[in-house]
Design an enzyme around this catalytic site. Structure first.
Site, PDB file in Angstrom:
ATOM      1  N   ASN A  16     -13.939   1.649   7.564  1.00  0.00           N
ATOM      2  CA  ASN A  16     -12.812   2.360   7.410  1.00  0.00           C
ATOM      3  C   ASN A  16     -12.011   3.396   6.855  1.00  0.00           C
ATOM      4  O   ASN A  16     -12.650   3.245   6.096  1.00  0.00           O
ATOM      5  CB  ASN A  16     -11.542   1.679   7.304  1.00  0.00           C
ATOM      6  CG  ASN A  16      -9.918   1.248   7.901  1.00  0.00           C
ATOM      7  OD1 ASN A  16      -9.795   1.970   9.316  1.00  0.00           O
ATOM      8  ND2 ASN A  16      -9.148   0.943   6.913  1.00  0.00           N
ATOM      9  N   HIS A  18      -8.491   4.868   5.482  1.00  0.00           N
ATOM     10  CA  HIS A  18      -6.612   5.455   5.328  1.00  0.00           C
ATOM     11  C   HIS A  18      -6.820   6.234   4.880  1.00  0.00           C
ATOM     12  O   HIS A  18      -6.976   7.110   4.054  1.00  0.00           O
ATOM     13  CB  HIS A  18      -7.375   3.717   4.703  1.00  0.00           C
ATOM     14  CG  HIS A  18      -5.518   3.392   4.665  1.00  0.00           C
ATOM     15  ND1 HIS A  18      -4.834   3.243   4.940  1.00  0.00           N
ATOM     16  CD2 HIS A  18      -4.640   3.396   2.924  1.00  0.00           C
ATOM     17  CE1 HIS A  18      -3.666   2.891   5.147  1.00  0.00           C
ATOM     18  NE2 HIS A  18      -3.274   3.652   3.866  1.00  0.00           N
ATOM     19  N   ASP A  59      -6.791  -2.940   4.288  1.00  0.00           N
ATOM     20  CA  ASP A  59      -7.123  -1.797   3.561  1.00  0.00           C
ATOM     21  C   ASP A  59      -7.666  -2.188   2.155  1.00  0.00           C
ATOM     22  O   ASP A  59      -7.073  -2.085   1.475  1.00  0.00           O
ATOM     23  CB  ASP A  59      -5.378  -1.063   2.982  1.00  0.00           C
ATOM     24  CG  ASP A  59      -4.615  -0.072   4.637  1.00  0.00           C
ATOM     25  OD1 ASP A  59      -5.960   0.086   5.650  1.00  0.00           O
ATOM     26  OD2 ASP A  59      -4.070  -0.149   4.892  1.00  0.00           O
TER      27      ASP A  59
END
Length: 118
Positions: A16, A18, A59
Site C-alpha cells: 500500500n 499512504h 495503514d
C-alpha cells in the site's frame, strides 16, 4: 474508503502507499485530502508518503520506504497533496523494484533493505 481483509495466503504480499509518513496521520478516516488537512492543521514541517506491506489493520504493516516533502507556510491541502503525489510517483516504483529484486527483508514489523549484489 473501504477496508478489505487480506486473505492469509496473501499475507506479506500486498503493498500500500499512504500519503503521509506513517504512523502520523494514518488509520481509519485518514485518506485523500483529510490526510493533508490534518498535517497542515497540526503544524508539521514535513509530510510525505509511505510504502508499506499492508496487513489487516488500517495503514499498518512493515514500512518499505518513505519520502518526505516540506510543508510550506500557507500551503493548502491541495498544494501539499500535489507535492506528496510527486514523491509517490517515485516511491512506489522504487519500492516495487526493491521487492521484486528480493532486496526487502521483513524482520518482525520492520524491513531491512538488502544491499544489491554486484
Amino acid at each position: 474508503m473501504h477496508f478489505y481483509r487480506i486473505p492469509p495466503k496473501f499475507a506479506g504480499r500486498v503493498v500500500n502507499i499512504h500519503p503521509a509518513l506513517i504512523p502520523a496521520f494514518s488509520g481509519k478516516g485518514y485518506y485523500g485530502s483529510r490526510v493533508h488537512t490534518a498535517a497542515i492543521e497540526f503544524g508539521v514541517k514535513i509530510s510525505g508518503c509511505t510504502v508499506h506491506f499492508a496487513d489487516n489493520v488500517y495503514d499498518h504493516g512493515p514500512i518499505v520506504l518513505q519520502r518526505a516533502v516540506p510543508v510550506l507556510e500557507g500551503d493548502s491541502a491541495d498544494e501539499l497533496a500535489a507535492r506528496v503525489f510527486e514523491e509517490e510517483k517515485v516511491a512506489l516504483p522504487e519500492a516495487l523494484r526493491l521487492i521484486a529484486g528480493k532486496r526487502v527483508k521483513v524482520v518482525g514489523n520492520r524491513t531491512e533493505i538488502v544491499p544489491e549484489k554486484k
